[in-house]
Design an enzyme around this catalytic site. Structure first.
Site, PDB file in Angstrom:
ATOM      1  N   HIS A 132       6.544 -57.712  55.775  1.00  0.00           N
ATOM      2  CA  HIS A 132       5.551 -58.186  56.742  1.00  0.00           C
ATOM      3  C   HIS A 132       4.646 -59.212  56.059  1.00  0.00           C
ATOM      4  CE1 HIS A 132       5.914 -54.724  59.714  1.00  0.00           C
ATOM      5  NE2 HIS A 132       6.420 -54.150  58.647  1.00  0.00           N
TER       6      HIS A 132
ATOM      7  N   ASP B 263       7.004 -61.021  64.498  1.00  0.00           N
ATOM      8  CA  ASP B 263       7.014 -59.614  64.892  1.00  0.00           C
ATOM      9  C   ASP B 263       6.781 -59.509  66.403  1.00  0.00           C
ATOM     10  OD1 ASP B 263       6.557 -56.757  63.189  1.00  0.00           O
ATOM     11  OD2 ASP B 263       5.923 -56.770  65.297  1.00  0.00           O
TER      12      ASP B 263
ATOM     13  N   CYS C  74      21.806 -51.473  64.059  1.00  0.00           N
ATOM     14  CA  CYS C  74      20.577 -51.913  63.380  1.00  0.00           C
ATOM     15  C   CYS C  74      20.050 -53.139  64.125  1.00  0.00           C
ATOM     16  CB  CYS C  74      20.876 -52.255  61.920  1.00  0.00           C
ATOM     17  SG  CYS C  74      19.500 -53.105  61.110  1.00  0.00           S
TER      18      CYS C  74
ATOM     19  N   CYS D 225      19.985 -56.349  62.021  1.00  0.00           N
ATOM     20  CA  CYS D 225      21.321 -56.952  61.864  1.00  0.00           C
ATOM     21  C   CYS D 225      21.679 -57.726  63.138  1.00  0.00           C
ATOM     22  CB  CYS D 225      22.378 -55.886  61.584  1.00  0.00           C
ATOM     23  SG  CYS D 225      22.365 -55.257  59.887  1.00  0.00           S
TER      24      CYS D 225
ATOM     25  N   ASN E  53       6.794 -51.495  54.299  1.00  0.00           N
ATOM     26  CA  ASN E  53       6.790 -50.069  54.598  1.00  0.00           C
ATOM     27  C   ASN E  53       8.145 -49.467  54.207  1.00  0.00           C
ATOM     28  OD1 ASN E  53       4.178 -50.044  55.737  1.00  0.00           O
ATOM     29  ND2 ASN E  53       4.993 -50.825  57.668  1.00  0.00           N
TER      30      ASN E  53
ATOM     31  N   HIS F 215      12.331 -55.188  55.478  1.00  0.00           N
ATOM     32  CA  HIS F 215      11.608 -56.338  56.019  1.00  0.00           C
ATOM     33  C   HIS F 215      10.251 -56.429  55.335  1.00  0.00           C
ATOM     34  CE1 HIS F 215      11.048 -52.782  58.525  1.00  0.00           C
ATOM     35  NE2 HIS F 215       9.790 -53.172  58.676  1.00  0.00           N
TER      36      HIS F 215
END
Ligand code: AMP
Ligand code: ZN
Length: 116
Positions: free
Chosen positions: A102, A32, A6, A9, A87, A100
Site C-alpha cells: 500500500h 485501491d 485470486c 491475479c 499487511n 501488495h
C-alpha cells in the site's frame, strides 16, 4: 505463476478491471478500490506470492520497493510524504492473499498509529 480465484491475479490478467497507475513486465500498480487516503495505490508483482514472507525473489521485492518512489512521483506525494504498508496474515488484517504494497498519502496521517 497464477493462483485460481485470486482477485489480484485476475487484475494482472485483465479479467477484473482496475485503475492502473503504472505497469511493466514484472509489476502492476493500481488504485485501491476503497481508498483510505486521497492517494491509495497498491503495487503488486504479476506473479502470485501469498505475502511478503512467501519466498519472493530478491529482485522482484527490490523492484516493487524501488517502484514506490515512482508511484510517489506519479501521484505527486514525494515531497509531502507518504506511508508504505504491507499487511501480512490475520493479525494485520491481510484480506487479499497476493502480496501488495500500500502507498498512502495526500494528507496528514497520525503519528505512530499502525492502522494509519
Ligand atoms: P489488505 O487488507 O492489506 O489485504 O488490502 C487489500 C486491499 O485491496 C484493500 O485496501 C482493498 O480495498 C483492496 N482491493 C480489494 N479488491 C480490489 C480491487 N478489485 N481493486 C482494487 N483494490 C482492491
Ligand atoms: Zn494472485
Amino acid at each position: 505463476m497464477v493462483k485460481d480465484d485470486c482477485i489480484f491475479c485476475k487484475i494482472v490478467s485483465g479479467e477484473i478491471e482496475s485503475n492502473k497507475v503504472y505497469e511493466d513486465e514484472h509489476i502492476v500498480a493500481f488504485e485501491d478500490l476503497n481508498p483510505m487516503m486521497p492517494v491509495h495505490t497498491l503495487i503488486i508483482p504479476k506473479d502470485h506470492y501469498d505475502n511478503i514472507a512467501d519466498n519472493i525473489p530478491d529482485e522482484t521485492m527490490a523492484h516493487i520497493m524501488q517502484t514506490v518512489g515512482k508511484i510517489a512521483d506519479i501521484k505527486g506525494i514525494r515531497e509531502s510524504g507518504f506511508r508504505v504498508i504491507v499487511n501480512t496474515n490475520d493479525d494485520a488484517c491481510q484480506s487479499v492473499h497476493h502480496i501488495h504494497v500500500h502507498v498512502l498519502g495526500g494528507g496528514k496521517m497520525n503519528d505512530g498509529d499502525p492502522s494509519l
